[in-house]
Design a protein around this motif. Structure first.
Motif, PDB file in Angstrom:
ATOM      1  N   PHE A 105      -5.458  24.449  -5.499  1.00 21.83           N
ATOM      2  CA  PHE A 105      -4.397  24.558  -4.514  1.00 21.83           C
ATOM      3  C   PHE A 105      -4.024  23.161  -4.045  1.00 21.83           C
ATOM      4  CE2 PHE A 105      -8.378  24.656  -2.288  1.00 21.83           C
ATOM      5  CZ  PHE A 105      -8.183  23.876  -1.163  1.00 21.83           C
ATOM      6  N   TYR A 106      -2.798  23.029  -3.598  1.00 27.93           N
ATOM      7  CA  TYR A 106      -2.293  21.729  -3.149  1.00 27.93           C
ATOM      8  C   TYR A 106      -1.949  21.817  -1.678  1.00 27.93           C
ATOM      9  CZ  TYR A 106       0.893  17.818  -2.521  1.00 27.93           C
ATOM     10  OH  TYR A 106       1.516  16.699  -2.057  1.00 27.93           O
ATOM     11  N   ARG A 107      -2.470  20.890  -0.916  1.00 32.99           N
ATOM     12  CA  ARG A 107      -2.198  20.875   0.518  1.00 32.99           C
ATOM     13  C   ARG A 107      -1.340  19.660   0.851  1.00 32.99           C
ATOM     14  NH1 ARG A 107      -7.913  20.871   3.247  1.00 32.99           N
ATOM     15  NH2 ARG A 107      -8.231  19.336   1.600  1.00 32.99           N
ATOM     16  N   PRO A 108      -0.039  19.852   1.095  1.00 31.24           N
ATOM     17  CA  PRO A 108       0.838  18.726   1.410  1.00 31.24           C
ATOM     18  C   PRO A 108       0.670  18.267   2.857  1.00 31.24           C
ATOM     19  CG  PRO A 108       2.092  20.752   1.469  1.00 31.24           C
ATOM     20  CD  PRO A 108       0.688  21.126   1.063  1.00 31.24           C
ATOM     21  N   VAL A 109      -0.547  17.837   3.194  1.00 24.54           N
ATOM     22  CA  VAL A 109      -0.836  17.414   4.561  1.00 24.54           C
ATOM     23  C   VAL A 109      -0.904  15.901   4.599  1.00 24.54           C
ATOM     24  CG1 VAL A 109      -2.466  17.550   6.464  1.00 24.54           C
ATOM     25  CG2 VAL A 109      -2.099  19.536   5.000  1.00 24.54           C
ATOM     26  N   ARG A 110      -0.139  15.295   5.471  1.00 17.09           N
ATOM     27  CA  ARG A 110      -0.159  13.846   5.572  1.00 17.09           C
ATOM     28  C   ARG A 110      -1.382  13.406   6.359  1.00 17.09           C
ATOM     29  NH1 ARG A 110       4.844   9.925   7.384  1.00 17.09           N
ATOM     30  NH2 ARG A 110       4.014   8.041   6.449  1.00 17.09           N
ATOM     31  N   ASN A 111      -2.001  12.335   5.898  1.00 17.07           N
ATOM     32  CA  ASN A 111      -3.213  11.833   6.533  1.00 17.07           C
ATOM     33  C   ASN A 111      -2.955  11.529   8.006  1.00 17.07           C
ATOM     34  OD1 ASN A 111      -5.245   9.970   7.469  1.00 17.07           O
ATOM     35  ND2 ASN A 111      -5.851   9.731   5.344  1.00 17.07           N
ATOM     36  N   GLN A 112      -3.697  12.183   8.878  1.00 17.67           N
ATOM     37  CA  GLN A 112      -3.535  12.000  10.318  1.00 17.67           C
ATOM     38  C   GLN A 112      -4.696  11.225  10.923  1.00 17.67           C
ATOM     39  OE1 GLN A 112      -0.850  13.014  11.997  1.00 17.67           O
ATOM     40  NE2 GLN A 112       0.129  14.072  10.294  1.00 17.67           N
ATOM     41  N   SER A 136     -11.821  11.596  17.567  1.00 19.22           N
ATOM     42  CA  SER A 136     -11.288  11.474  16.207  1.00 19.22           C
ATOM     43  C   SER A 136     -12.374  11.761  15.179  1.00 19.22           C
ATOM     44  CB  SER A 136     -10.721  10.072  15.984  1.00 19.22           C
ATOM     45  OG  SER A 136     -11.733   9.096  16.148  1.00 19.22           O
ATOM     46  N   GLN A 137     -11.940  12.187  13.984  1.00 20.90           N
ATOM     47  CA  GLN A 137     -12.880  12.498  12.914  1.00 20.90           C
ATOM     48  C   GLN A 137     -13.459  11.223  12.309  1.00 20.90           C
ATOM     49  OE1 GLN A 137     -10.127  15.163  10.668  1.00 20.90           O
ATOM     50  NE2 GLN A 137     -11.907  16.497  10.531  1.00 20.90           N
ATOM     51  N   PHE A 197       1.411   0.466  21.633  1.00 24.45           N
ATOM     52  CA  PHE A 197       0.324   0.907  20.761  1.00 24.45           C
ATOM     53  C   PHE A 197      -0.296   2.225  21.226  1.00 24.45           C
ATOM     54  CE2 PHE A 197      -4.140   1.041  19.485  1.00 24.45           C
ATOM     55  CZ  PHE A 197      -4.026   0.857  18.116  1.00 24.45           C
ATOM     56  N   ALA A 198      -0.582   2.328  22.514  1.00 19.85           N
ATOM     57  CA  ALA A 198      -1.305   3.494  23.043  1.00 19.85           C
ATOM     58  C   ALA A 198      -0.522   4.790  22.859  1.00 19.85           C
ATOM     59  CB  ALA A 198      -1.636   3.276  24.517  1.00 19.85           C
ATOM     60  N   GLU A 199       0.805   4.724  22.899  1.00 20.59           N
ATOM     61  CA  GLU A 199       1.612   5.948  22.838  1.00 20.59           C
ATOM     62  C   GLU A 199       2.005   6.336  21.416  1.00 20.59           C
ATOM     63  OE1 GLU A 199       6.105   4.523  23.690  1.00 20.59           O
ATOM     64  OE2 GLU A 199       4.660   4.027  25.274  1.00 20.59           O
ATOM     65  N   LEU A 200       1.711   5.486  20.425  1.00 26.05           N
ATOM     66  CA  LEU A 200       2.087   5.777  19.044  1.00 26.05           C
ATOM     67  C   LEU A 200       1.076   6.695  18.373  1.00 26.05           C
ATOM     68  CD1 LEU A 200       3.213   2.239  17.793  1.00 26.05           C
ATOM     69  CD2 LEU A 200       4.680   4.151  18.430  1.00 26.05           C
ATOM     70  N   SER A 201       1.568   7.558  17.464  1.00 22.13           N
ATOM     71  CA  SER A 201       0.676   8.412  16.680  1.00 22.13           C
ATOM     72  C   SER A 201       0.104   7.606  15.514  1.00 22.13           C
ATOM     73  CB  SER A 201       1.451   9.615  16.138  1.00 22.13           C
ATOM     74  OG  SER A 201       2.423   9.190  15.196  1.00 22.13           O
ATOM     75  N   VAL A 202      -0.881   8.174  14.827  1.00 20.01           N
ATOM     76  CA  VAL A 202      -1.478   7.503  13.667  1.00 20.01           C
ATOM     77  C   VAL A 202      -0.421   7.255  12.597  1.00 20.01           C
ATOM     78  CG1 VAL A 202      -3.101   7.786  11.754  1.00 20.01           C
ATOM     79  CG2 VAL A 202      -3.795   8.401  14.074  1.00 20.01           C
ATOM     80  N   VAL A 203       0.455   8.231  12.383  1.00 22.14           N
ATOM     81  CA  VAL A 203       1.504   8.096  11.368  1.00 22.14           C
ATOM     82  C   VAL A 203       2.466   6.970  11.729  1.00 22.14           C
ATOM     83  CG1 VAL A 203       3.446   9.255  10.243  1.00 22.14           C
ATOM     84  CG2 VAL A 203       1.331  10.510  10.685  1.00 22.14           C
ATOM     85  N   ASP A 204       2.862   6.880  13.013  1.00 24.17           N
ATOM     86  CA  ASP A 204       3.767   5.814  13.451  1.00 24.17           C
ATOM     87  C   ASP A 204       3.113   4.444  13.293  1.00 24.17           C
ATOM     88  OD1 ASP A 204       5.758   7.601  14.124  1.00 24.17           O
ATOM     89  OD2 ASP A 204       5.057   7.836  16.187  1.00 24.17           O
ATOM     90  N   LYS A 205       1.829   4.359  13.644  1.00 25.45           N
ATOM     91  CA  LYS A 205       1.110   3.088  13.488  1.00 25.45           C
ATOM     92  C   LYS A 205       1.051   2.688  12.015  1.00 25.45           C
ATOM     93  CE  LYS A 205      -1.849   3.891  17.536  1.00 25.45           C
ATOM     94  NZ  LYS A 205      -3.214   4.235  17.998  1.00 25.45           N
ATOM     95  N   ARG A 206       0.785   3.683  11.150  1.00 27.37           N
ATOM     96  CA  ARG A 206       0.686   3.396   9.722  1.00 27.37           C
ATOM     97  C   ARG A 206       2.025   2.917   9.168  1.00 27.37           C
ATOM     98  NH1 ARG A 206      -0.048   8.366   7.370  1.00 27.37           N
ATOM     99  NH2 ARG A 206      -2.165   8.379   8.181  1.00 27.37           N
ATOM    100  N   ASP A 207       3.108   3.577   9.565  1.00 29.45           N
ATOM    101  CA  ASP A 207       4.435   3.172   9.091  1.00 29.45           C
ATOM    102  C   ASP A 207       4.746   1.735   9.499  1.00 29.45           C
ATOM    103  OD1 ASP A 207       4.836   5.614   7.927  1.00 29.45           O
ATOM    104  OD2 ASP A 207       5.974   6.451   9.599  1.00 29.45           O
ATOM    105  N   PHE A 208       4.363   1.366  10.716  1.00 29.39           N
ATOM    106  CA  PHE A 208       4.606  -0.004  11.171  1.00 29.39           C
ATOM    107  C   PHE A 208       3.760  -0.987  10.371  1.00 29.39           C
ATOM    108  CE2 PHE A 208       3.375  -3.639  13.768  1.00 29.39           C
ATOM    109  CZ  PHE A 208       4.620  -4.162  14.088  1.00 29.39           C
ATOM    110  N   MET A 209       2.482  -0.659  10.164  1.00 30.93           N
ATOM    111  CA  MET A 209       1.586  -1.562   9.441  1.00 30.93           C
ATOM    112  C   MET A 209       2.080  -1.816   8.023  1.00 30.93           C
ATOM    113  SD  MET A 209      -0.694  -2.545  11.527  1.00 30.93           S
ATOM    114  CE  MET A 209      -1.587  -2.110  13.024  1.00 30.93           C
ATOM    115  N   ARG A 210       2.639  -0.796   7.390  1.00 30.81           N
ATOM    116  CA  ARG A 210       3.117  -0.957   6.015  1.00 30.81           C
ATOM    117  C   ARG A 210       4.345  -1.855   5.933  1.00 30.81           C
ATOM    118  NH1 ARG A 210       2.318   5.173   3.479  1.00 30.81           N
ATOM    119  NH2 ARG A 210       0.041   5.076   3.384  1.00 30.81           N
ATOM    120  N   LYS A 211       5.036  -2.020   7.045  1.00 31.33           N
ATOM    121  CA  LYS A 211       6.205  -2.904   7.063  1.00 31.33           C
ATOM    122  C   LYS A 211       5.811  -4.373   7.172  1.00 31.33           C
ATOM    123  CE  LYS A 211       9.281   0.531   9.153  1.00 31.33           C
ATOM    124  NZ  LYS A 211      10.048   0.910  10.367  1.00 31.33           N
ATOM    125  N   ILE A 212       4.658  -4.650   7.757  1.00 35.34           N
ATOM    126  CA  ILE A 212       4.277  -6.045   7.988  1.00 35.34           C
ATOM    127  C   ILE A 212       3.102  -6.504   7.124  1.00 35.34           C
ATOM    128  CG2 ILE A 212       5.087  -5.904  10.373  1.00 35.34           C
ATOM    129  CD1 ILE A 212       2.121  -5.884  11.223  1.00 35.34           C
TER     130      ILE A 212
END
Length: 448
Positions: free
Chosen positions: A223-230, A262-263, A413-428
């Motif tokens: 099975f495939y789970r299209p879950v984005r890493n959180q 967090s896990q 930083f404190a108000e951003l989600s993990v996904v938002d932080k990751r998107d920013f990190m990938r830009k820089i």
């Protein structure tokens, strides 16, 4: 909605009964034309398929396209291509089929290939999808009666008679995929066109069909789970310094959660995991700890001890040094350009003030041509320097924008989600290399 379409040029007016009728008739004929074109394209593809030749593109592993001469219906000689076996590559294909029938698992076959240093044509590691593409490609299947019956039962368009399936050739499949924008979609077997190829058979039909049955049976278990890493902020950025592979986040479901709830997870080298420790033994790194340290480093970029800040300062100093050198060179070339133009003007003035003898005219002509050639070269050099200066300005603006973005990121930083932080990190960030003890951050740089 009370809306009407009125076309002055085509005289369509859907506000009237006749206009609506004409619009419907036009739509019917447009649909008819579209379906007729599609039918012609398929008919043409079927005609080409009956020839059994290779129509171009990337050849499957184990084959190479060989140019041959053929005679068409009009008696003219034309060039065509057929598939020819490459023994060194084909041995890998036969091994993959044998191992799949033994393991009955795509993942295990890919792992076995990695452990035994069996690579693709391009020299990269075999992945599960690569193995699947080889196992499901009918080009390797022997064209015998069993294969004919198999594809006929699937509903494929088999373009040869059963009597010709003598087991002396391989199959040539067509229309298995379709381009949809940038994506290549797999078509169902009912859309395939199966022809009799001109190449030698590779895999016995019973083995090839058995492989398809195993793949179909395994598909129901997976099975495939299209879950984005959180969980991980730097997923896709952390690389193994030993082998260069990406280090994927792996959640430790048995460990207790962190103090913030967090896990617990860790980054593991992909090659290490896929080769079962044989090709890489890089130690895992605690993802929760690494993410926190890296985020702290990014947010403290403006402190003197920050490695990120040092990289930014180094980039700016390099740009300033290069810009200063270019500025001096531009000034020097501009002076040379003015001097050469002045020399041409003086030559022309001398020629005008003196009696135009053939010797003077020839001398002036040669000098003007020489100076004119030097002027063009100087202007080209100035144009190159101007382009480089503009690129340097863009890089400088990029660094300034990066600094501003880092400041905004720190504030939010404190108000951003993990996904938002990751998107920013990938830009820089270009990549983060883990060497077993330390993590090294490499910032993105503009082209050039």
């Amino acid at each position: 909605m009370n809306t009407a379409f009125i076309c002055i040029k085509e005289q369509f007016d859907t506000s009237t009964p006749m206009g609506r009728a004409m619009m419907n008739i036009a739509a019917v004929f447009a649909q008819l034309e579209r379906e007729t074109i599609a039918e012609r394209v398929r008919d043409n593809l079927v005609l080409l398929a009956r020839t059994g030749r290779w129509l171009g593109g990337v050849t499957p592993l184990g084959f190479v396209g060989e140019k041959t001469a053929v005679t068409d219906a009009e008696g003219k000689s034309r060039s065509a291509y057929k598939l020819t076996v490459v023994d060194g590559e084909m041995s890998r294909v036969r091994t993959i089929y044998a191992k799949f029938l033994e393991f009955q698992s795509l993942t295990k076959v890919a792992t076995w290939c990695i452990q035994n240093n069996i690579k693709t044509r391009e020299g990269s590691e075999f992945r599960m999808r690569t193995v699947r593409d080889i196992l499901t490609n009918p080009v390797y299947c022997t064209a015998d009666e069993a294969a004919f019956d198999y594809f006929t039962k699937l509903g494929s368009d088999v373009c040869f008679e059963r009597e010709k399936a003598d087991g002396k050739h391989g199959l040539m499949p067509f229309h298995r995929t379709e381009q949809n924008g940038k994506k290549q979609l797999r078509l169902p077997p009912e859309e395939w066109i199966i022809s009799l190829g001109k190449h030698k058979p590779i895999i016995p039909s019973e083995e090839w069909i058995k492989a398809q049955e195993i793949i179909s049976g395994n598909a129901g278990k997976s099975f495939y789970r299209p879950v984005r890493n959180q969980v991980s902020v730097f997923s896709g950025l952390v690389r193994c310094a030993n082998c260069g592979s990406i280090m994927r986040p792996r959640i430790n479901s048995n460990a207790r959660r962190e103090d913030d709830g967090s896990q617990t997870f860790y980054y593991m080298c992909e090659l290490k995991e896929r080769s079962r420790l044989k090709n890489c033994q890089m130690c895992n790194v605690n993802g929760n700890v690494l993410d926190k340290l890296l985020c702290d480093e990014i947010m403290n970029f403006n402190k003197p001890s920050s490695n990120v800040g040092k990289q930014l300062d180094s980039i700016l100093r390099q740009i300033e040094k290069k810009t200063g050198g270019n500025r001096e060179q531009t000034e020097e070339l501009t002076k040379q350009l003015s001097e050469k133009k002045r020399m041409i003007a003086n030559l022309m003035k001398t020629l005008a003030m003196n009696e135009p003898t053939s010797t003077l005219f020839e001398y002036t002509k040669n000098e003007v041509e020489r100076l004119d050639s030097e002027i063009k070269n100087t202007e080209n050099e100035l144009a190159k320097l101007s382009y480089i200066s503009k690129q340097d300005d863009k890089r400088s603006e990029h660094v300034d924008m990066l600094v501003r973005s880092l400041g905004e990121f720190r504030e939010r930083f404190a108000e951003l989600s993990v996904v938002d932080k990751r998107d920013f990190m990938r830009k820089i960030i270009d990549r983060i290399e883990w060497d077993g003890e330390n993590a090294h951050i490499f910032l993105r740089r503009t082209a050039g």
